[in-house]
Write a protein that holds these residues in place. Structure first.
Motif, PDB file in Angstrom:
ATOM      1  N   VAL A  22     -35.701 -13.276  27.376  1.00 13.96           N
ATOM      2  CA  VAL A  22     -35.301 -13.792  28.120  1.00 13.96           C
ATOM      3  C   VAL A  22     -34.496 -13.886  29.517  1.00 13.96           C
ATOM      4  CG1 VAL A  22     -33.221 -13.418  25.877  1.00 13.96           C
ATOM      5  CG2 VAL A  22     -32.922 -12.098  27.335  1.00 13.96           C
ATOM      6  N   ARG A  23     -35.590 -12.936  30.365  1.00 16.14           N
ATOM      7  CA  ARG A  23     -35.732 -12.656  31.496  1.00 16.14           C
ATOM      8  C   ARG A  23     -36.340 -14.088  31.708  1.00 16.14           C
ATOM      9  NH1 ARG A  23     -38.250  -8.276  34.673  1.00 16.14           N
ATOM     10  NH2 ARG A  23     -37.609  -8.928  35.952  1.00 16.14           N
ATOM     11  N   PRO A  24     -35.154 -14.525  33.296  1.00 12.79           N
ATOM     12  CA  PRO A  24     -35.411 -16.248  33.707  1.00 12.79           C
ATOM     13  C   PRO A  24     -37.078 -15.801  34.314  1.00 12.79           C
ATOM     14  CG  PRO A  24     -34.220 -14.957  35.341  1.00 12.79           C
ATOM     15  CD  PRO A  24     -34.455 -13.856  34.385  1.00 12.79           C
ATOM     16  N   GLU A  25     -37.841 -17.195  34.848  1.00 13.59           N
ATOM     17  CA  GLU A  25     -38.911 -17.165  35.530  1.00 13.59           C
ATOM     18  C   GLU A  25     -39.585 -15.795  36.909  1.00 13.59           C
ATOM     19  OE1 GLU A  25     -41.376 -18.959  34.163  1.00 13.59           O
ATOM     20  OE2 GLU A  25     -39.999 -19.393  31.839  1.00 13.59           O
ATOM     21  N   PRO A  26     -40.754 -15.461  36.269  1.00 17.06           N
ATOM     22  CA  PRO A  26     -40.640 -15.355  37.968  1.00 17.06           C
ATOM     23  C   PRO A  26     -40.255 -15.145  38.902  1.00 17.06           C
ATOM     24  CG  PRO A  26     -42.695 -14.517  36.591  1.00 17.06           C
ATOM     25  CD  PRO A  26     -41.406 -15.956  35.449  1.00 17.06           C
ATOM     26  N   TYR A  30     -35.785 -13.022  42.512  1.00 17.26           N
ATOM     27  CA  TYR A  30     -35.202 -12.269  42.750  1.00 17.26           C
ATOM     28  C   TYR A  30     -33.933 -13.373  43.548  1.00 17.26           C
ATOM     29  CZ  TYR A  30     -36.497 -17.157  45.424  1.00 17.26           C
ATOM     30  OH  TYR A  30     -35.998 -18.147  46.399  1.00 17.26           O
ATOM     31  N   GLN A  31     -32.965 -14.018  42.659  1.00 21.82           N
ATOM     32  CA  GLN A  31     -32.269 -14.729  42.921  1.00 21.82           C
ATOM     33  C   GLN A  31     -31.706 -14.670  42.102  1.00 21.82           C
ATOM     34  OE1 GLN A  31     -33.120 -18.966  43.034  1.00 21.82           O
ATOM     35  NE2 GLN A  31     -32.621 -18.646  45.742  1.00 21.82           N
ATOM     36  N   LEU A  32     -31.712 -14.436  40.207  1.00 14.75           N
ATOM     37  CA  LEU A  32     -31.226 -13.757  39.315  1.00 14.75           C
ATOM     38  C   LEU A  32     -31.746 -13.179  38.219  1.00 14.75           C
ATOM     39  CD1 LEU A  32     -28.892 -14.710  37.456  1.00 14.75           C
ATOM     40  CD2 LEU A  32     -30.121 -17.007  36.946  1.00 14.75           C
ATOM     41  N   ASP A  33     -32.067 -12.408  37.810  1.00 14.25           N
ATOM     42  CA  ASP A  33     -32.316 -11.067  36.870  1.00 14.25           C
ATOM     43  C   ASP A  33     -31.132 -11.001  35.642  1.00 14.25           C
ATOM     44  OD1 ASP A  33     -34.329 -10.746  35.568  1.00 14.25           O
ATOM     45  OD2 ASP A  33     -35.032  -8.884  37.492  1.00 14.25           O
ATOM     46  N   LEU A  34     -31.989  -9.931  34.938  1.00 14.04           N
ATOM     47  CA  LEU A  34     -31.424  -9.418  34.261  1.00 14.04           C
ATOM     48  C   LEU A  34     -31.718  -7.652  33.533  1.00 14.04           C
ATOM     49  CD1 LEU A  34     -31.194 -12.029  30.881  1.00 14.04           C
ATOM     50  CD2 LEU A  34     -29.555 -11.591  32.675  1.00 14.04           C
ATOM     51  N   GLY A  35     -30.627  -7.400  33.613  1.00 25.23           N
ATOM     52  CA  GLY A  35     -30.966  -5.841  33.049  1.00 25.23           C
ATOM     53  C   GLY A  35     -30.161  -5.068  32.071  1.00 25.23           C
ATOM     54  N   TYR A  36     -30.279  -3.981  31.671  1.00 24.79           N
ATOM     55  CA  TYR A  36     -29.353  -3.603  31.368  1.00 24.79           C
ATOM     56  C   TYR A  36     -29.339  -2.038  30.958  1.00 24.79           C
ATOM     57  CZ  TYR A  36     -32.897  -1.016  28.600  1.00 24.79           C
ATOM     58  OH  TYR A  36     -34.381  -0.355  28.155  1.00 24.79           O
ATOM     59  N   GLU A  37     -27.925  -1.805  30.348  1.00 26.00           N
ATOM     60  CA  GLU A  37     -27.685   0.134  30.738  1.00 26.00           C
ATOM     61  C   GLU A  37     -27.210   0.171  29.593  1.00 26.00           C
ATOM     62  OE1 GLU A  37     -24.930   1.411  34.060  1.00 26.00           O
ATOM     63  OE2 GLU A  37     -24.028  -0.636  33.758  1.00 26.00           O
TER      64      GLU A  37
END
Length: 51
Positions: A22-26, A30-37
């Motif tokens: 589901v991550r945005p295109e590479p 640098y403007q929008l990304d996803l992560g988790y914790e």
């Protein structure tokens, strides 16, 4: 109480697979990304955006 180690490994594998799909295109990460914790028994998906 945190997840037990075997569940933690399974959750990490599931989340890494999900985030990779589901991550945005590479080009725009640098403007929008996803992560988790993982904290305790909670898994939180985070939106990471440039200011």
């Amino acid at each position: 109480m945190p997840f037990d180690p075997t569940k933690s490994v399974a959750i990490i594998e599931i989340m890494e697979d999900y985030i990779s799909r589901v991550r945005p295109e590479p080009e725009i990460r640098y403007q929008l990304d996803l992560g988790y914790e993982i904290v305790g028994q909670s898994v939180t998906v985070n939106e990471i955006s440039a200011a």
